[in-house]
Write an enzyme that holds these catalytic residues in place. Structure first.
Site, PDB file in Angstrom:
ATOM      1  N   HIS A  44      54.059  13.611  65.495  1.00  0.00           N
ATOM      2  CA  HIS A  44      54.323  13.361  64.080  1.00  0.00           C
ATOM      3  C   HIS A  44      53.402  14.127  63.150  1.00  0.00           C
ATOM      4  O   HIS A  44      53.804  14.545  62.063  1.00  0.00           O
ATOM      5  CB  HIS A  44      54.263  11.853  63.820  1.00  0.00           C
ATOM      6  CG  HIS A  44      55.501  11.176  64.315  1.00  0.00           C
ATOM      7  ND1 HIS A  44      55.484  10.059  65.111  1.00  0.00           N
ATOM      8  CD2 HIS A  44      56.805  11.505  64.178  1.00  0.00           C
ATOM      9  CE1 HIS A  44      56.722   9.709  65.404  1.00  0.00           C
ATOM     10  NE2 HIS A  44      57.539  10.572  64.856  1.00  0.00           N
ATOM     11  N   GLU A  81      83.022  18.177  50.960  1.00  0.00           N
ATOM     12  CA  GLU A  81      82.293  17.920  52.205  1.00  0.00           C
ATOM     13  C   GLU A  81      83.238  17.801  53.382  1.00  0.00           C
ATOM     14  O   GLU A  81      82.799  17.667  54.515  1.00  0.00           O
ATOM     15  CB  GLU A  81      81.521  16.597  52.105  1.00  0.00           C
ATOM     16  CG  GLU A  81      80.497  16.582  51.025  1.00  0.00           C
ATOM     17  CD  GLU A  81      79.644  15.334  51.098  1.00  0.00           C
ATOM     18  OE1 GLU A  81      78.528  15.399  51.634  1.00  0.00           O
ATOM     19  OE2 GLU A  81      80.104  14.284  50.609  1.00  0.00           O
ATOM     20  N   ASP A 108      77.746  18.251  55.535  1.00  0.00           N
ATOM     21  CA  ASP A 108      78.903  17.552  56.104  1.00  0.00           C
ATOM     22  C   ASP A 108      80.079  18.500  56.309  1.00  0.00           C
ATOM     23  O   ASP A 108      80.785  18.404  57.309  1.00  0.00           O
ATOM     24  CB  ASP A 108      79.306  16.382  55.201  1.00  0.00           C
ATOM     25  CG  ASP A 108      78.442  15.163  55.498  1.00  0.00           C
ATOM     26  OD1 ASP A 108      78.261  14.858  56.694  1.00  0.00           O
ATOM     27  OD2 ASP A 108      77.920  14.549  54.560  1.00  0.00           O
ATOM     28  N   CYS A 118      75.277  22.087  47.232  1.00  0.00           N
ATOM     29  CA  CYS A 118      74.106  21.204  47.251  1.00  0.00           C
ATOM     30  C   CYS A 118      73.696  20.825  48.668  1.00  0.00           C
ATOM     31  O   CYS A 118      72.790  20.020  48.856  1.00  0.00           O
ATOM     32  CB  CYS A 118      74.339  19.968  46.400  1.00  0.00           C
ATOM     33  SG  CYS A 118      75.734  18.987  46.950  1.00  0.00           S
TER      34      CYS A 118
HETATM   35  C1  PEP Z   1      75.910  17.498  52.380  1.00  0.00           C
HETATM   36  O1  PEP Z   1      76.623  16.877  53.184  1.00  0.00           O
HETATM   37  O2  PEP Z   1      75.761  18.748  52.396  1.00  0.00           O
HETATM   38  C2  PEP Z   1      75.195  16.761  51.328  1.00  0.00           C
HETATM   39  C3  PEP Z   1      74.556  17.398  50.361  1.00  0.00           C
HETATM   40  O3  PEP Z   1      75.182  15.402  51.445  1.00  0.00           O
HETATM   41  P1  PEP Z   1      74.200  14.631  52.457  1.00  0.00           P
HETATM   42  O4  PEP Z   1      73.357  15.659  53.139  1.00  0.00           O
HETATM   43  O5  PEP Z   1      73.426  13.674  51.633  1.00  0.00           O
HETATM   44  O6  PEP Z   1      75.188  13.968  53.371  1.00  0.00           O
HETATM   45 MG    MG Z   2      77.043  14.801  52.753  1.00  0.00          MG
END
Ligand code: PEP
Ligand code: MG
Length: 819
Positions: free
Chosen positions: A444, A681, A705, A752
């Site tokens: 860790h 996603e 995702d 994102c």
């Molecule tokens: C993603 O899936 O790229 C995303 C930004 O959402 P999370 O990583 O929170 O699932």
């Molecule tokens: Mg996501």
């Protein structure tokens, strides 16, 4: 073939039923007999081959001429003696003849410390019958005692009576049963009541205890016997056999083990394993924190037990509040604090009149030694976690923290290993790098160093502990080496490299606050992914132009009940304030899948990643969605506020959410519409982007995702980690499709997911039509610097070529050529 067994020791031979340990008495370790010994030498009961002497030398397994495996386990609970009192007379793999010495036992100290000297001798492999020739009588070493004969074998779990079962399997996991598989076995057994024991290398381990499983040192391809006792014994065994045989997502082949090097090698360098990248130069600081003293004598069993419970409960409560990288560490520590074997060992010492602190330290150190004796690098990495909970519990019990030696700024810190809880004060002191003699890249402390950007080398061997304080060294974690005596030319070259890097980082930081405009004048917004208000201020300082993704679920995780509307409002308002008027995209609750929430019960889902997560959960609980909308609208000033929906697959979900949002606006008397966007996603959302973009105000690619769903590769499964590459051409085609859909209706498209933080990927994303990148705050200065060098026509040309690639590897080769 029938093999005759002779007494391995002089003593009293008794049936297994009389062994005061259910593991043996209930024959979870197989059938056989036991000896209450009078002599100190354990001898071979027949001609055989030594399969293994336990690293703690308290037991030995033999392969007999008819292939049966025989376990001779000297005493009960003797693993905790960590080898003290035992001397091996043979080596693994050695052929032995009847009567040959196997183990020498120092009877008096072992008798004083172990639960019993009674020595079970059992056949641990399936498919053999044991016929006793002598029982309940005194025997002299060499007397005939039993015969072992093969019977028809049965690979499935064997019923040993109403409530007991056992079976033998081979471990397919590349790194054996290290910390993560051990934790999964412990978790898998939670629904069952049976006592379950796993035996490997002739050592029985409580399968409900992570430390016991780690101490068992179970490696790739080991044969293990699993025994269970209780009403659901067979079901419990079936559950863990399935878990282990399916590999728990680990690689199927043994990974190379990096062993600590013993000394300075021929090239004059000390080699180790890179735990966190980077280069540093500075004086050595040997970090040797002391232990807080504890009194040995306790003040009564009830008082010491209560004190230990209180300290453990305090730590458990503290572990519950952790988030981010700290949350994983807290979860590992929580499992150790709750470990039944550790607790049992400590309670045993308290029962002998020891203080809580002395007992806890004794329990931890006993297990740490047993783990170290396995010699397994991955297991040994967990010792730092054990020591950390030792330190924290003792600090609570004594009210005293050992004073930490504080290193000078710029030092290269050297330690045998680093505890996770030591990391923060050392990093704050401004050290330049870390080198540990032991430990490993998955310990860790290593994870913390990587996230803090501090170069760290581990498993460098004890040689580093001999270096003198103040000695100038070069730590090149990138190359896995420490130069203990750099010459002037090396120092000059490294200093120049560091100066270049510092200048580049400083230039990027200085320009980070400016808007991001490409070389041809195209404007790209660089914003940040955030979880809370504290991160907002840091992100702005690093140049974020706003927030492209506020993951609101962090407010809901790791707690006993949901935050109410006012708590949510205050949290969103704090993030908005931290952004100082810049845009804030609040994503609605994205729980389910890999983010379960204990107080919002989900029905069991075999495949939660494809279950009621994200917008599906919110639409199933419109009361919670309406409450969240009201909290966002009330907390975030209208000029900053945008709302984004996760896991959408079509315009129907968007329309349903918009109706709830409109009602929430009406309830608060807000007339102005709030921009409402969707995350792309799912492949469905990418394919239907044009229809979504007609009704959505913006689209943002959730590449994490989108990649897992497009490539059918679980983002949390290390076995397919190499496949989860957002630059795979299939994912790029979906992004291109989303961009086309967004363009059709004049909407902007952002990214994102994790790929937005990768400067290497930026030209392709921009070339595909992305105009906003929402990155992790630390990545922003470098990302802006790279984007400023690009032109849109070049990016478009590169994106075209990437779309024509056949594999993710081809795309990466293309990018390396372009960089
Ligand atoms: C993603 O899936 O790229 C995303 C930004 O959402 P999370 O990583 O929170 O699932
Ligand atoms: Mg996501």
């Amino acid at each position: 073939m029938i093999v005759r067994l002779h007494a391995p020791m002089t003593g009293w031979v008794l049936p297994l039923d009389q062994v005061p340990d259910p593991v043996f008495a209930d024959r979870m370790m197989g059938d056989g007999f036991a000896i209450d010994p009078l002599d100190a030498m354990v001898r071979a009961p027949c001609d055989a081959t030594v399969i293994a002497v336990a690293p703690t030398r308290h037991s030995v397994t033999l392969r007999l001429a008819n292939d049966a495996e025989l376990l001779i386990h000297v005493g009960l609970d003797t693993v905790a003696l960590a080898g003290n009192g035992f001397t091996a007379q043979v080596r693994d793999g050695e052929a032995v003849t009847l009567g040959q010495p196997l183990l020498l036992v120092d009877l008096d100290p072992v008798a004083a410390q172990a639960k019993s000297l009674i020595t079970p001798v059992t056949v641990t492999s399936d498919g053999y019958a044991v016929t006793l020739l002598a029982i309940d009588t005194s025997v002299t070493a060499g007397d005939a005692i039993a015969e072992i004969a093969p019977v028809a074998s049965d690979a499935a779990a064997t019923d040993l009576g109403e409530d007991t079962a056992h079976c033998t399997i081979r471990v397919p996991l590349a790194n054996g049963i290290h910390a993560r598989p051990a934790a999964r076995i412990v978790a898998a057994l939670k629904p069952f009541t049976a006592e379950v024991t796993i035996v490997a290398h002739s050592r029985p381990a409580n399968a409900r205890s992570i430390v016991a499983l780690l101490s068992a040192g179970i490696r790739h391809d080991d044969e293990i016997a699993i025994g269970a006792r209780g009403p659901d014994a067979r079901a419990a065994i079936a559950a863990i056999v399935t878990l282990i045989e399916q590999g728990m997502g680990e690689e199927a082949h043994a990974a190379a083990q990096a062993a600590p090097t013993a000394a300075i090698s021929d090239d004059g360098l000390i080699h180790g394993v890179r735990a966190a990248p980077g280069l540093a130069i500075g004086p050595i600081f040997q970090f040797r924190p002391g232990d807080v003293a504890v009194t040995e004598r306790g003040s009564g069993i009830p008082a010491e037990t209560a004190a230990l419970d209180a300290a453990r409960n305090t730590l458990l409560a503290a572990a519950d509040g952790k988030a981010g990288a700290g949350a994983d560490i807290a979860a590992a520590h929580r499992a150790l604090i709750e470990d039944p074997e550790l607790l049992g060992a400590a309670q045993g010492l308290i029962a002998q009149g020891k203080s809580a602190g002395f007992a806890w330290r004794g329990a931890i150190r006993g297990h740490a030694e047993a783990i170290r004796a396995t010699g397994d690098r991955l297991l040994i990495e967990r010792i730092a976690d054990l020591k950390d909970i030792e330190r924290q519990v003792i600090a609570l019990l004594t009210g005293t923290e050992a004073a930490l030696p504080i290193p000078p700024k710029g030092a290269i810190l050297v330690a045998d290993e680093l505890l996770p809880s030591h990391f923060a004060p050392l990093a704050e002191a401004g050290i330049a790098g870390i080198c540990t003699a032991f430990g490993g890249p998955t310990a860790h402390a290593s994870i913390l160093a990587a996230s803090a950007g501090l170069p760290m080398l581990v498993a460098a061997g004890a040689a580093v502990l001999e270096l003198s304080d103040g000695q100038q060294v070069v730590l090149d974690a990138d190359r896995g080496a420490l130069n203990p005596a750099p010459d002037t030319a090396t120092i000059d070259a490294v200093t120049a490299r560091l100066a270049q890097r510092t200048a580049r980082v400083a230039a990027e930081a200085a320009a980070a606050l400016d808007l991001c405009v490409m070389a041809d004048g195209t404007r790209i917004e660089i914003v940040a992914n955030l979880a809370n208000a504290a991160e907002a201020a840091r992100a702005i300082a690093l140049g974020a132009e706003g927030c492209g993704l506020l993951r609101t679920e962090f407010l809901f995780l790791d707690r006993e009940s949901a935050p109410d509307e006012e708590e949510q409002r205050a949290a969103y308002a704090a993030v908005a304030a931290g952004l100082g008027g810049r845009p804030l995209i609040v994503r609605t609750l994205d729980i389910g899948g890999d983010k379960p929430v204990a107080y919002l019960p989900f029905p069991h889902e075999d495949n939660p990643a494809l279950g009621a997560r994200g917008i599906r959960f919110s639409l199933a609980r419109p009361d919670l969605l309406a409450q969240q909308f009201r909290a966002i609208l009330a907390g975030v000033p209208a000029a900053q506020c945008r709302i984004m929906l996760p896991m959408v697959i079509d315009a129907g979900e968007l329309a349903a959410a918009r109706t709830i949002l409109d009602d929430a606006r009406a309830a608060l008397g807000i007339d102005t519409p709030v921009p409402l966007g969707v995350m792309v996603e799912t492949p469905a959302a990418a394919m239907l982007a044009a229809s979504l973009a007609r009704d959505a105000d913006f689209l943002s690619i959730g590449s994490n995702d989108l990649t897992q769903y497009a490539l059918a590769a679980d983002r949390g499964n290390p076995a397919v980690a190499a496949k989860v590459d957002a630059l795979h051409p299939a994912v790029l085609h979906l992004i291109a499709r989303a961009a086309e859909g967004a363009r059709t209706h004049g909407r902007w498209l952002g990214v994102c997911g994790g790929i937005a933080s990768d400067p290497l990927a930026a030209p392709i994303l921009i070339g595909l039509g992305v105009t906003e990148l929402s990155a992790t705050p630390a990545a922003i200065p470098a990302l802006k610097a790279v984007v400023r060098q690009l032109t849109l026509p070049d990016c478009k040309a590169l994106a075209e070529r990437a779309l024509a690639a056949a594999t993710a590897a081809e795309v990466r080769t293309l990018l390396e050529g372009a960089a």
